[in-house]
Scaffold this active site. Structure first.
Site, PDB file in Angstrom:
ATOM      1  N   GLU B 277       0.821  -1.205   0.000  1.00 20.74           N
ATOM      2  CA  GLU B 277       0.000   0.000   0.000  1.00 20.74           C
ATOM      3  C   GLU B 277       0.862   1.264   0.000  1.00 20.74           C
ATOM      4  OE1 GLU B 277      -4.159  -0.346   1.708  1.00 20.74           O
ATOM      5  OE2 GLU B 277      -3.162   0.854   3.216  1.00 20.74           O
ATOM      6  N   GLU B 280       2.172   1.635  -3.352  1.00 17.74           N
ATOM      7  CA  GLU B 280       1.121   2.129  -4.245  1.00 17.74           C
ATOM      8  C   GLU B 280       0.931   3.634  -4.047  1.00 17.74           C
ATOM      9  OE1 GLU B 280      -2.639   0.168  -3.657  1.00 17.74           O
ATOM     10  OE2 GLU B 280      -3.601   1.261  -5.302  1.00 17.74           O
ATOM     11  N   CYS B 297      -8.679  -2.251   3.635  1.00 17.23           N
ATOM     12  CA  CYS B 297      -8.567  -3.460   4.463  1.00 17.23           C
ATOM     13  C   CYS B 297      -9.827  -3.759   5.251  1.00 17.23           C
ATOM     14  CB  CYS B 297      -7.358  -3.394   5.382  1.00 17.23           C
ATOM     15  SG  CYS B 297      -6.938  -1.759   5.894  1.00 17.23           S
ATOM     16  N   SER B 317      -7.383   1.743  -2.648  1.00 14.64           N
ATOM     17  CA  SER B 317      -6.161   0.991  -2.915  1.00 14.64           C
ATOM     18  C   SER B 317      -6.554  -0.362  -3.484  1.00 14.64           C
ATOM     19  CB  SER B 317      -5.405   0.805  -1.603  1.00 14.64           C
ATOM     20  OG  SER B 317      -4.505  -0.273  -1.719  1.00 14.64           O
ATOM     21  N   LYS B 356     -15.696  -9.883   7.442  1.00 11.79           N
ATOM     22  CA  LYS B 356     -14.612 -10.722   6.914  1.00 11.79           C
ATOM     23  C   LYS B 356     -15.169 -12.030   6.366  1.00 11.79           C
ATOM     24  CE  LYS B 356     -10.962  -8.194   7.549  1.00 11.79           C
ATOM     25  NZ  LYS B 356     -10.139  -7.815   6.393  1.00 11.79           N
ATOM     26  N   GLU B 359     -16.211 -11.087   2.989  1.00 13.19           N
ATOM     27  CA  GLU B 359     -15.021 -10.869   2.155  1.00 13.19           C
ATOM     28  C   GLU B 359     -14.418 -12.194   1.685  1.00 13.19           C
ATOM     29  OE1 GLU B 359     -11.430  -9.467   4.123  1.00 13.19           O
ATOM     30  OE2 GLU B 359     -11.074  -8.065   2.479  1.00 13.19           O
ATOM     31  N   GLU B 364     -13.695 -13.107  -6.287  1.00  9.67           N
ATOM     32  CA  GLU B 364     -12.338 -12.821  -6.781  1.00  9.67           C
ATOM     33  C   GLU B 364     -11.260 -13.165  -5.752  1.00  9.67           C
ATOM     34  OE1 GLU B 364     -14.710 -10.702  -6.100  1.00  9.67           O
ATOM     35  OE2 GLU B 364     -13.980  -8.940  -5.038  1.00  9.67           O
ATOM     36  N   CYS B 501     -10.885  -1.938  14.404  1.00  8.76           N
ATOM     37  CA  CYS B 501     -11.182  -3.355  14.634  1.00  8.76           C
ATOM     38  C   CYS B 501     -11.345  -3.698  16.112  1.00  8.76           C
ATOM     39  CB  CYS B 501     -10.083  -4.221  14.054  1.00  8.76           C
ATOM     40  SG  CYS B 501      -9.745  -3.846  12.335  1.00  8.76           S
TER      41      CYS B 501
END
Lengths: 157, 572
Positions: B277, B280, B297, B317, B356, B359, B364, B501
């Site tokens: 990241e 990036e 994230c 990102s 999560k 996710e 993908e 979190c």
């Protein structure tokens, strides 16, 4: 059936104005006969309200329905006078013979059912209206016969 | 000003409610719907008190404190009213406490016990209800719902999502997504804050314990586990330890004893995420890429952008989250290293989060028809699993996570707190742009529980505007500023849950603001005391690049560690 375009109606209301919600819902229902999913989502987008909120408000009021009207729209009066005259039994009989609940439309699109608070003709209790036409003394027997006749008629057409 | 509660003088300030003043004076008035920080809703009536001069009982959560007020919080009348309320709620509640996920940690159950409800006074039909099990993250059981409305409020007022609302009226009122459908087709972002605030068992996570146990019992499967940075500082509370106790070592031991073949630390791939990241960001800054760059994230946040701000998707990102990065390297690098077919690997992630789970199921997030993560457990589920196997976390000796994905820096650990990703990213971005790590690593402006934190960093002569938002209502404020043309931000960290979190939807339910603060503080202490505090100094990460990934943003990295996003209709 292709739903009428609601864009012209939506466009008359300011975007993002929450207080326009109920009038907008009413106008769309008047035009379409019911509130489709697409209409609920579109209205939410326009007023910047989540679809869940629009649906929540609309379900709060008895006047909104979420299925298109049937060819025969049956309104059962559940006002005080009709209640005393056992309109609950009339409603139960209609639910059974039409196999739908208030707010719903039969699968063949022939009937839709609605419960109303008072049709304003208490002397005729128990009262049922079909497409606006009053049927006085609508006991379970009377409405069952009525539905049978409509079905027969619809088949001929 | 002074008022009198139960015959005692109590101080209050302007704007206080009777409930607030009483609580500060140590008088506990029960509530089911009160939500600290939001305006009172007065839905549950459990907090009713007697106020002299008032005809009926008044809800103390909505009654302003005033000088000279005389209040009785536990008069016979108030207590009787509360008991009746609980009895009425129970009359329309399934009697299945023993089978309920919230057994022994249910506020309704507690109140029934506290108020001495021992007999049934009300009998009658129960409202019919259908369970909603369609979401990969959250199970809704409207039969248990007491209509306190906290889930509706957190979803709309804190998260600015509004996936659920009250539907219908009177005795037919229920809570649900638009059109009475499943959460899976709603605009729910799976953050689980509704699960965290639900006082009863009407909202729980979609459980994965049985799948994990089946995999652990299958000798053909190699079961790998990772645990997220914030789990080790919150799990303790499930075992009666003080909030903020770091149980990293004993936790690893527990996981080994449960039979996991490999125990990895998600903070390792948090470091890896930072490498990718920060690279990036440096690349976008140097080559006129889309700015501000936003972190990716937090999976609830990602879905939020996909639904509500698709025009800003290029700002996200492309990095996968640490969970998915670890999942990807386990089924490629590790599988190759130990010479097993990736199909034999069952990859489990222990997360503070319900999103999560969603996710992990995104199409993908895998390759060759195989998902990288096979099951996600929340912190609560992990505790349940540990208890199920008779392990007492407090009595276990510490152990360390396995190589190759066990080494972590404290920068990776900081991911667990809002602002931590930004802080960690700046450490490494500074290194990437100047060739050396800054001397003072701590950025106080990005720490703490504020919903929006901003900081201006100067790196190699360039000023970088950094913002960290937590709670999606706060994120929405920043996104609206960006849409309106705000240009002074280059890097935005967003965590779906307020505080990050440590306050995730999968965390122990004791999450009072104090507990969240303690968990956050524990992460800061870990960072203060750590020897290696910058992601690029993680030797394990350096090795992984040398042996497998080559360098940040390499072809291999893009294939395994980066992803793409899709525009989603808010309600499908």
């Amino acid at each position: 059936m292709i739903a009428p375009d609601i864009e012209p109606i939506v466009a008359r209301y300011h975007a993002g104005r929450r207080d326009a919600l109920i009038p907008l819902l009413q106008e769309v229902q008047t035009s379409c006969g019911y509130l489709s999913r697409e209409a609920v989502v579109r209205i939410g987008q326009h007023l910047r309200l989540p679809a869940s909120k629009v649906y929540g408000v609309a379900t709060f009021y008895n006047q909104f329905r979420f299925q298109p009207l049937g060819r025969y729209h049956v309104q059962v009066c559940r006002g005080t006078a009709c209640h005393v005259k056992k309109s609950q039994q009339t409603l139960t009989a209609l639910q059974r013979t039409l196999n739908i609940k208030p707010g719903q439309t039969s699968r063949d699109g022939l009937f839709s059912l609605e419960v109303v608070a008072c049709l304003g003709a208490c002397g005729l209790a128990p009262l049922v209206a079909v497409n606006g036409e009053f049927h006085a003394g609508a006991t379970p027997d009377v409405v069952n016969r009525l539905v049978r006749n409509i079905r027969k008629e619809a088949k001929v057409k | 000003m002074t008022l009198e509660i139960n015959g005692r003088k109590v101080e209050a300030q302007h704007g206080d409610t009777v409930l607030g003043a009483a609580r500060r004076a140590g008088i506990r008035i029960p509530t089911l719907c009160h939500y600290e920080g939001l305006p009172p809703s007065g839905a549950c009536r459990m907090c009713v008190v007697e106020v002299e001069g008032q005809r009926g009982l008044v809800p103390s959560c909505a009654f302003p404190a005033a000088a000279g007020l005389k209040v009785q919080t536990h008069s016979a009348r108030a207590v009787d009213a509360r008991r009746t309320l609980v009895e009425l709620l129970l009359a329309n509640h399934p009697d299945d406490c023993l089978y309920c996920a919230r057994n022994n940690e249910c506020q309704l159950q507690d109140l029934a016990a506290q108020l001495g409800v021992r007999r049934r006074h009300y009998f009658g039909g129960r409202t019919p209800a259908r369970m909603d099990v369609a979401s990969p993250s959250i199970v809704r059981d409207p039969a248990k719902c007491i209509l306190c409305g906290k889930c509706v409020r957190v979803c709309e007022e804190v998260q600015a999502v509004g996936a659920i609302d009250f539907i219908g009226r009177g005795s037919k009122t229920r809570i649900g997504p638009a059109f009475d459908e499943g959460l899976n087709v709603s605009s729910c972002i799976n953050c689980g804050q509704c699960v965290a605030v639900c006082p009863v068992g009407a909202l729980i996570e979609t459980r994965a314990i049985d799948e994990v146990r089946a995999a652990l019992a299958d000798p053909k499967q190699i079961v790998v586990v990772q645990h997220a940075p914030s789990v080790s500082v919150s799990l303790a509370e499930e075992f009666g330890l003080k909030p903020g106790t770091d149980v990293d070592g004993p936790f690893v031991t527990a996981l080994r004893r449960l039979g996991f073949a490999w125990v990895f630390d998600t903070a390792f791939t948090a470091d890896l995420t930072i490498m990718e990241e920060a690279s990036e960001l440096a690349h976008r800054l140097a080559h006129g890429g889309v700015l501000p760059m936003m972190t990716s994230c937090s999976p609830g946040w990602v879905k939020f952008v996909e639904q509500f701000y698709p025009d800003l998707l290029p700002n996200l990102s492309t990095c996968k989250s640490p969970q998915q990065m670890l999942g990807a390297v386990v089924k490629t690098f590790l599988a190759g290293r130990i010479g097993v077919d990736p199909d034999r690997i069952f990859s489990v992630a222990i997360m503070p989060c319900t999103a999560k789970k969603f996710e992990a199921g995104r199409p993908e997030m895998g390759r060759d028809g195989r998902q990288d993560i096979d099951a996600v457990l929340t912190t609560r589920e992990a505790a349940e699993l540990i208890r199920m196997y008779g392990l007492d976390l407090a009595a276990l000796p510490p152990d360390a996570a396995d190589t190759p994905f066990g080494e972590r820096t404290s920068a990776g650990k900081l991911f667990g707190a809002s602002g931590g990703v930004a802080e960690a990213a700046l450490r490494t971005a500074h290194y990437l742009l100047t060739g050396h790590t800054p001397d003072d690593l701590k950025i106080q402006a990005l720490r703490g529980l504020d919903g929006i934190k901003e900081y201006r960093a100067t790196v190699a002569g360039t000023e970088i505007g950094v913002a960290a938002a937590s709670g999606l209502g706060n994120a929405r404020k920043i996104l609206e500023q960006i849409r309106a043309g705000r240009k002074d931000l280059q890097f935005i960290e967003v965590m779906s849950c307020a505080g990050g979190c440590v306050a995730g939807g999968g965390q122990p339910r004791s999450a009072s603001p104090d507990a969240v603060r303690a968990r956050m503080h524990a992460l800061y202490v870990i960072d203060r005391d750590a020897a290696v505090r910058a992601s690029h100094e993680n030797p394990g990460v350096q090795r992984l690049y040398a042996e497998f990934l080559e360098k940040p943003l390499s072809h291999k990295s893009h294939e395994l560690l980066h992803t793409r996003y899709e525009r989603r209709a808010p309600v499908m």
